[in-house]
Write an enzyme that holds these catalytic residues in place. Structure first.
Site, PDB file in Angstrom:
ATOM      1  N   SER A   1      73.145  90.469  35.101  1.00 30.61           N
ATOM      2  CA  SER A   1      72.785  91.803  34.617  1.00 30.61           C
ATOM      3  C   SER A   1      72.504  91.722  33.127  1.00 30.61           C
ATOM      4  CB  SER A   1      73.921  92.791  34.864  1.00 30.61           C
ATOM      5  OG  SER A   1      73.775  93.909  34.001  1.00 30.61           O
TER       6      SER A   1
ATOM      7  N   HIS B   1      69.060  91.353  37.286  1.00 36.03           N
ATOM      8  CA  HIS B   1      69.512  92.715  37.566  1.00 36.03           C
ATOM      9  C   HIS B   1      69.279  93.592  36.342  1.00 36.03           C
ATOM     10  CE1 HIS B   1      72.118  95.627  39.741  1.00 36.03           C
ATOM     11  NE2 HIS B   1      72.643  95.908  38.563  1.00 36.03           N
TER      12      HIS B   1
ATOM     13  N   ASP C   1      69.812  97.329  34.727  1.00 31.43           N
ATOM     14  CA  ASP C   1      70.592  98.562  34.834  1.00 31.43           C
ATOM     15  C   ASP C   1      69.943  99.704  34.059  1.00 31.43           C
ATOM     16  OD1 ASP C   1      73.335  96.407  34.704  1.00 31.43           O
ATOM     17  OD2 ASP C   1      72.963  97.793  36.377  1.00 31.43           O
TER      18      ASP C   1
ATOM     19  N   MET D   1      70.170 103.471  32.931  1.00 30.70           N
ATOM     20  CA  MET D   1      71.158 104.550  32.772  1.00 30.70           C
ATOM     21  C   MET D   1      70.545 105.697  31.961  1.00 30.70           C
ATOM     22  SD  MET D   1      74.418 102.164  31.816  1.00 30.70           S
ATOM     23  CE  MET D   1      74.981 100.868  32.898  1.00 30.70           C
TER      24      MET D   1
ATOM     25  N   HIS E   1      68.388  98.673  39.246  1.00 36.34           N
ATOM     26  CA  HIS E   1      69.489  99.557  39.653  1.00 36.34           C
ATOM     27  C   HIS E   1      69.368 100.872  38.894  1.00 36.34           C
ATOM     28  CE1 HIS E   1      74.195 100.111  39.509  1.00 36.34           C
ATOM     29  NE2 HIS E   1      73.604 101.085  40.143  1.00 36.34           N
TER      30      HIS E   1
ATOM     31  N   MET F   1      70.585 104.240  37.813  1.00 37.53           N
ATOM     32  CA  MET F   1      71.735 105.141  37.641  1.00 37.53           C
ATOM     33  C   MET F   1      71.230 106.382  36.904  1.00 37.53           C
ATOM     34  SD  MET F   1      74.457 102.195  36.572  1.00 37.53           S
ATOM     35  CE  MET F   1      73.166 101.037  36.164  1.00 37.53           C
TER      36      MET F   1
ATOM     37  N   MET G   1      79.289  99.504  44.462  1.00 32.95           N
ATOM     38  CA  MET G   1      79.786  99.464  43.094  1.00 32.95           C
ATOM     39  C   MET G   1      81.292  99.146  43.131  1.00 32.95           C
ATOM     40  SD  MET G   1      77.296  99.813  41.114  1.00 32.95           S
ATOM     41  CE  MET G   1      78.314  99.719  39.636  1.00 32.95           C
TER      42      MET G   1
ATOM     43  N   ASP H   1      78.551  94.898  42.556  1.00 26.33           N
ATOM     44  CA  ASP H   1      78.236  95.036  41.137  1.00 26.33           C
ATOM     45  C   ASP H   1      79.407  95.623  40.366  1.00 26.33           C
ATOM     46  OD1 ASP H   1      75.590  96.933  39.388  1.00 26.33           O
ATOM     47  OD2 ASP H   1      76.938  95.342  38.727  1.00 26.33           O
TER      48      ASP H   1
HETATM   49  C1  DX5 Z   1      77.474  98.980  35.506  1.00 23.62           C
HETATM   50  C2  DX5 Z   1      76.275  98.165  35.895  1.00 23.62           C
HETATM   51  C3  DX5 Z   1      76.590  96.698  36.105  1.00 23.62           C
HETATM   52  C4  DX5 Z   1      77.178  96.015  34.881  1.00 23.62           C
HETATM   53  C5  DX5 Z   1      77.885  94.749  35.319  1.00 23.62           C
HETATM   54  O1  DX5 Z   1      77.246 100.318  35.721  1.00 23.62           O
HETATM   55  O2  DX5 Z   1      75.672  98.667  37.068  1.00 23.62           O
HETATM   56  O3  DX5 Z   1      75.434  96.005  36.563  1.00 23.62           O
HETATM   57  O4  DX5 Z   1      76.194  95.743  33.957  1.00 23.62           O
HETATM   58  O5  DX5 Z   1      78.540  94.184  34.234  1.00 23.62           O
HETATM   59  P1  DX5 Z   1      79.892  93.339  34.424  1.00 23.62           P
HETATM   60  O6  DX5 Z   1      79.541  92.160  35.290  1.00 23.62           O
HETATM   61  O7  DX5 Z   1      80.236  92.944  33.013  1.00 23.62           O
HETATM   62  O8  DX5 Z   1      80.899  94.224  35.055  1.00 23.62           O
HETATM   63 ZN    ZN Z   2      74.082  97.380  37.978  1.00 20.81          ZN
END
Ligand code: DX5
Ligand code: ZN
Length: 229
Positions: free
Chosen positions: A11, A36, A38, A40, A70, A72, A141, A179
């Site tokens: 990620s 990956h 993310d 947000m 991903h 969010m 998650m 994840d």
């Molecule tokens: C959190 C993300 C994850 C995060 C994982 O909301 O969806 O992908 O970046 O990071 P680690 O592996 O450090 O928990």
């Molecule tokens: Zn993620």
């Protein structure tokens, strides 16, 4: 879909963005195929990360990579074509943000991407039953979404095993992804519980040595391939 399981998907949320190209290349040089991303929005989750332009940059940096996006974000339907245009291969939306999930999955597929559904720690696997035949991946998650570096929620193993059983019973072929808080110490048990794709942020990009970090997680994950469940 032809992929060597288990898969490790770093990620980039945990990466040093001033050296993003170099750090992604370090990963792909170690044989990493999935990246990956993310996304947000500061609404669905209490944090803001990046948008389609950064996904486009990752696509330029790693033209061969499989981009696992991903979302969010609230109202993901408004942005699916932007992420597809940016180069996403897989777009996963949160069950908790999609009142018209079947339509959203159709939207992702109509944009030429694989479709995934994500559930938060407090959301039951059972809620996915009606949509499982239509999707390519379920993302469980194992932390509450919004930040990297959090601790793994142990009850996630039960949800993974339940989903694996469901897949066995139905004969469906969706992938199972996890994840949040994934590390060398839990990688073997996760794969043994039914995981195909392991997302890892801090345990890859915050490692003293990224190649070594990747190698140890992958070794542990592969040692779990003779599944017990
Ligand atoms: C959190 C993300 C994850 C995060 C994982 O909301 O969806 O992908 O970046 O990071 P680690 O592996 O450090 O928990
Ligand atoms: Zn993620």
């Amino acid at each position: 879909m032809n992929v060597d399981l288990p898969v490790l998907a770093p990620s980039i949320l945990a990466a040093d963005f001033s050296r993003l190209a170099e750090q992604i290349k370090t990963c792909t040089d170690e044989g990493i195929q999935w990246i990956h991303c993310d996304i947000m929005d500061g609404h669905f989750v209490p944090n803001i990360s990046y948008g389609p332009s950064i996904v486009g940059t990752v696509r330029e940096i790693a033209p061969e990579a499989f981009l696992d996006v991903h979302l969010m974000i609230e109202n993901p339907d408004h942005f699916i074509d932007d992420f597809a245009d940016a180069g996403a291969d897989l777009i996963s939306v949160h069950y908790e943000t999609c009142p018209h999930l079947h339509r959203t999955i159709e939207n992702i597929k109509n944009n030429g991407c694989m479709a995934g559904v994500v559930i938060n720690p407090a959301t039951s696997v059972d809620l996915l039953n009606p949509i499982l035949p239509d999707i390519d991946l379920v993302l469980i998650m194992s932390v509450n979404p919004g930040f990297g570096g959090q601790s793994f929620i142990k009850r996630s193993y039960q949800k993974i095993r339940k989903l694996y059983q469901l897949r066995e019973e139905t004969g469906l072929s969706f992938l199972i992804e996890v994840d949040g808080g994934v590390k060398t110490q839990n990688a073997q048990k996760l794969v043994r519980s039914g995981v195909d794709v392991l997302v890892a942020g801090s345990s890859v990009f915050k490692a003293d040595d990224i190649p070594k970090g990747i190698a140890t997680i992958l070794k542990a994950a592969r040692s779990g391939s003779n599944r017990v469940v």
